[in-house]
Design a protein around this motif. Structure first.
Motif, PDB file in Angstrom:
ATOM      1  N   TYR A   1       0.832  -1.211   0.000  1.00 12.28           N
ATOM      2  CA  TYR A   1       0.000   0.000   0.000  1.00 12.28           C
ATOM      3  C   TYR A   1       0.865   1.259   0.000  1.00 12.28           C
ATOM      4  N   LEU A   2       0.223   2.370  -0.350  1.00 13.92           N
ATOM      5  CA  LEU A   2       0.906   3.658  -0.497  1.00 13.92           C
ATOM      6  C   LEU A   2       0.441   4.623   0.586  1.00 13.92           C
ATOM      7  N   ILE A   3       1.380   5.309   1.218  1.00 17.46           N
ATOM      8  CA  ILE A   3       1.060   6.380   2.162  1.00 17.46           C
ATOM      9  C   ILE A   3       1.271   7.713   1.448  1.00 17.46           C
ATOM     10  N   ASP A   4       0.217   8.518   1.402  1.00 16.41           N
ATOM     11  CA  ASP A   4       0.291   9.819   0.723  1.00 16.41           C
ATOM     12  C   ASP A   4       0.796  10.864   1.715  1.00 16.41           C
ATOM     13  N   HIS A   5       2.109  11.003   1.799  1.00 10.34           N
ATOM     14  CA  HIS A   5       2.686  11.911   2.795  1.00 10.34           C
ATOM     15  C   HIS A   5       2.411  13.370   2.456  1.00 10.34           C
ATOM     16  N   TYR A   6       2.128  13.667   1.186  1.00 11.42           N
ATOM     17  CA  TYR A   6       1.809  15.048   0.819  1.00 11.42           C
ATOM     18  C   TYR A   6       0.486  15.496   1.440  1.00 11.42           C
ATOM     19  N   ALA A   7      -0.420  14.552   1.638  1.00 14.68           N
ATOM     20  CA  ALA A   7      -1.755  14.884   2.137  1.00 14.68           C
ATOM     21  C   ALA A   7      -1.952  14.466   3.587  1.00 14.68           C
ATOM     22  N   GLY A   8      -0.874  14.140   4.282  1.00 18.30           N
ATOM     23  CA  GLY A   8      -1.011  13.697   5.666  1.00 18.30           C
ATOM     24  C   GLY A   8      -1.694  12.354   5.764  1.00 18.30           C
ATOM     25  N   GLY A   9      -1.376  11.451   4.845  1.00 20.80           N
ATOM     26  CA  GLY A   9      -2.016  10.142   4.802  1.00 20.80           C
ATOM     27  C   GLY A   9      -1.781   9.321   6.051  1.00 20.80           C
ATOM     28  N   LEU A  10      -2.713   8.436   6.316  1.00 15.25           N
ATOM     29  CA  LEU A  10      -2.671   7.581   7.498  1.00 15.25           C
ATOM     30  C   LEU A  10      -1.422   6.706   7.501  1.00 15.25           C
ATOM     31  N   ILE A  11      -0.735   6.691   8.636  1.00 13.86           N
ATOM     32  CA  ILE A  11       0.367   5.750   8.850  1.00 13.86           C
ATOM     33  C   ILE A  11      -0.152   4.687   9.814  1.00 13.86           C
ATOM     34  N   PRO A  12      -0.466   3.493   9.334  1.00  7.63           N
ATOM     35  CA  PRO A  12      -1.014   2.459  10.219  1.00  7.63           C
ATOM     36  C   PRO A  12      -0.063   2.137  11.364  1.00  7.63           C
ATOM     37  N   ASP A  13      -0.625   1.667  12.461  1.00  2.22           N
ATOM     38  CA  ASP A  13       0.176   1.307  13.633  1.00  2.22           C
ATOM     39  C   ASP A  13       1.266   0.312  13.245  1.00  2.22           C
ATOM     40  N   GLY A  14       2.484   0.634  13.630  1.00  5.59           N
ATOM     41  CA  GLY A  14       3.607  -0.265  13.395  1.00  5.59           C
ATOM     42  C   GLY A  14       4.192  -0.200  12.001  1.00  5.59           C
ATOM     43  N   ALA A  15       3.627   0.643  11.129  1.00  2.00           N
ATOM     44  CA  ALA A  15       4.108   0.703   9.744  1.00  2.00           C
ATOM     45  C   ALA A  15       5.371   1.541   9.639  1.00  2.00           C
TER      46      ALA A  15
END
Length: 507
Positions: A185-199
């Motif tokens: 899966y992709l985390i959209d850091h530009y938009a403050g995307g969710l970082i799942p626990d432990g990821a």
């Protein structure tokens, strides 16, 4: 032995009731030669068909193409009998894990029906001339099952579709951690995307997700811009990707030599495609935001976006059958089509004509209030027809503006309906294109050379040229004169192996 003499031998063999063609040779035996002769060769790189043509095959490769007399030596000879020789077709949008119209809640025989459908699925694609299929959201177990079949089209895939950590795809997981369902899966850091626990965010960057797809054997990247406008009473909150994150994915994919596809069906999704630099739109623009389900004409904004996409470098997969799949609930002619008996097992067709029919009322109960005034099947059927007609009109306009169209069917789409049988849905999609006003020449190119080029397969398939893989079809009539020619296949040649079409049927 010369070409005319080969014809004479064919006539003698036929008279004596002897089998002219030998059993298909082993693909690993490169010493065995095959010659197909007495054909009109139609290949998309040629300005005109090649008359009195022959093709020589060694192993799984085309080694020579010509016309007139030929010394066939000791080769296996296939006389096309004045038929038409074309490249094998490419369906560039399939989903091999879905069985059209099948739901466990509608039958006690779900397991047996699914198994029978999947056993026939590869042969049904071949029966309709599709020698290559491209899976856009791959499942490793499904891929393995498909490729374990004794006869199956060549499979190209995009690996698992790239889901956002908090995007639409996550809504369907019902509490399953996204890392379990979509490891890449992709985390959209530009938009403050969710970082799942432990990821570890570093494992879910654009570069990391592209590397994950490559590790899966993927040859393309599939992204999603799904607004879920169809969700009854509105979808729960989820995130759409940012332009910046998709541009980064595109850059990483292109660095790896992979095209990027975007699932999008709305004006906003098409606008997003223009801004983010993706290569292929995996659907048509049939959902018109702010307009009713049956509005016949697009708004000025929707029409303008369609025009811009048509004049861009972005290719579009219209996937008209995706809409027809839903409309099939209200169109009795779909299940009356005689092609079903070749595409699916008899028990499966009985299920669709029987137990599966309850889907119609379930669909009306779920979507009727948000789709059309009135609550009956006739009301919904008329609305579905209007929805389809307006989309085909939009598509016709895009084609007139020279939009780059690629042939894909979305087989088997996973929604309500049953108009997505393997192979047969491809033939229906061909007819959809022609009904929309797309020429037979454009259709032919979209299913061969254009699909091959778009997915980086042009050196391998898409034309009949020396060095290409010997994926060929012998037709009884010209596909440049009538779309029905695609349902008049005499033989399929798959990587040099000659297959009688009748042996691929579900009958």
């Amino acid at each position: 032995m010369t070409h005319p003499l080969a014809r004479s031998l064919f006539a003698i063999a036929t008279f004596l009731g002897l089998a002219l063609t030998q059993p298909a040779f082993s693909l690993s035996d490169s010493d065995v030669d095959l010659v197909i002769l007495n054909a009109t060769l139609i290949s998309p790189e040629r300005a005109t068909p090649l008359q009195d043509a022959w093709v020589r095959v060694s192993g799984d490769r085309i080694i020579e193409v010509g016309s007139g007399a030929i010394d066939v030596g000791s080769a296996q000879v296939i006389d096309a009998n004045h038929g038409y020789l074309i490249p094998g077709l490419i369906d560039s949008h399939v989903h091999l894990y879905h069985a059209t119209g099948l739901r466990a809640r509608y039958t006690d025989d779900h397991v047996a029906l699914y198994r029978g459908y999947m056993e026939q699925q590869p042969r049904s694609f071949l029966f309709h001339g599709f020698t290559t299929v491209i899976e856009l959201n791959a499942d490793a177990e499904t891929n393995a099952r498909f490729e374990a079949a004794p006869l199956h089209p060549h499979l190209v895939h995009c690996g698992q579709g790239v889901a956002l950590s908090d995007g639409f795809m996550a809504l369907e997981l019902e509490g399953v951690p996204i890392g379990d369902a979509y490891p890449g899966y992709l985390i959209d850091h530009y938009a403050g995307g969710l970082i799942p626990d432990g990821a570890d965010p570093a494992a879910h960057t654009p570069e990391a997700v592209v590397a994950s797809v490559v590790d899966q054997g993927g040859q393309c990247i599939k992204l999603y811009y799904e607004e879920a406008l169809w969700w009854p009473e509105g979808a729960p909150a989820f995130r759409l990707p940012s332009v910046a994150i998709v541009r980064d994915v595109v850059a990483a994919a292109h660095a790896a030599g992979l095209p990027v596809l975007l699932h999008a069906t709305t004006p906003a999704g098409y606008e997003f495609a223009l801004q983010s630099g993706i290569d292929i739109l995996a659907h048509g623009m049939w959902e018109w935001t702010g307009q009713s389900f049956t509005d016949p004409q697009p708004s000025a904004r929707t029409a303008e976006i369609a025009w811009r996409v048509a004049h861009s470098r972005i290719a579009v997969q219209p996937t008209i059958e995706t809409i027809r799949n839903t409309a099939s609930l209200f169109d009795a002619s779909v299940l009356a089509d005689t092609g079903w008996v070749d595409a699916v097992p008899a028990a499966y067709l009985d299920y669709l004509r029987g137990e599966a029919q309850v889907q119609r009322e379930d669909f009306i109960a779920m979507f009727g209030a948000t789709t059309v005034e009135g609550s009956g099947s006739d009301d919904m059927g008329a609305a579905q027809s209007a929805f389809l007609n307006r989309y085909e009109n939009l598509l016709s306009g895009m084609y007139a503006e020279n939009s780059r169209l690629l042939f894909g069917t979305d087989t088997a789409v996973g929604g309500f309906g049953w108009a997505s049988p393997p192979g047969l849905a491809g033939y229906w999609e061909m007819q959809n294109w022609v009904d929309t006003g797309i020429t037979l020449q454009s259709l032919f190119r979209a299913m061969t050379i254009n699909n091959a080029a778009a997915f980086g397969l042009g050196n391998e398939i898409g034309t009949i040229e020396p060095g290409k893989r010997a994926d060929l079809l012998i037709l009884r009539s010209s596909p440049l004169l009538d779309v029905a020619a695609y349902n008049q296949i005499d033989r399929v040649v798959l990587a040099g192996e000659v297959i009688e079409r009748s042996s691929l049927s579900a009958r």
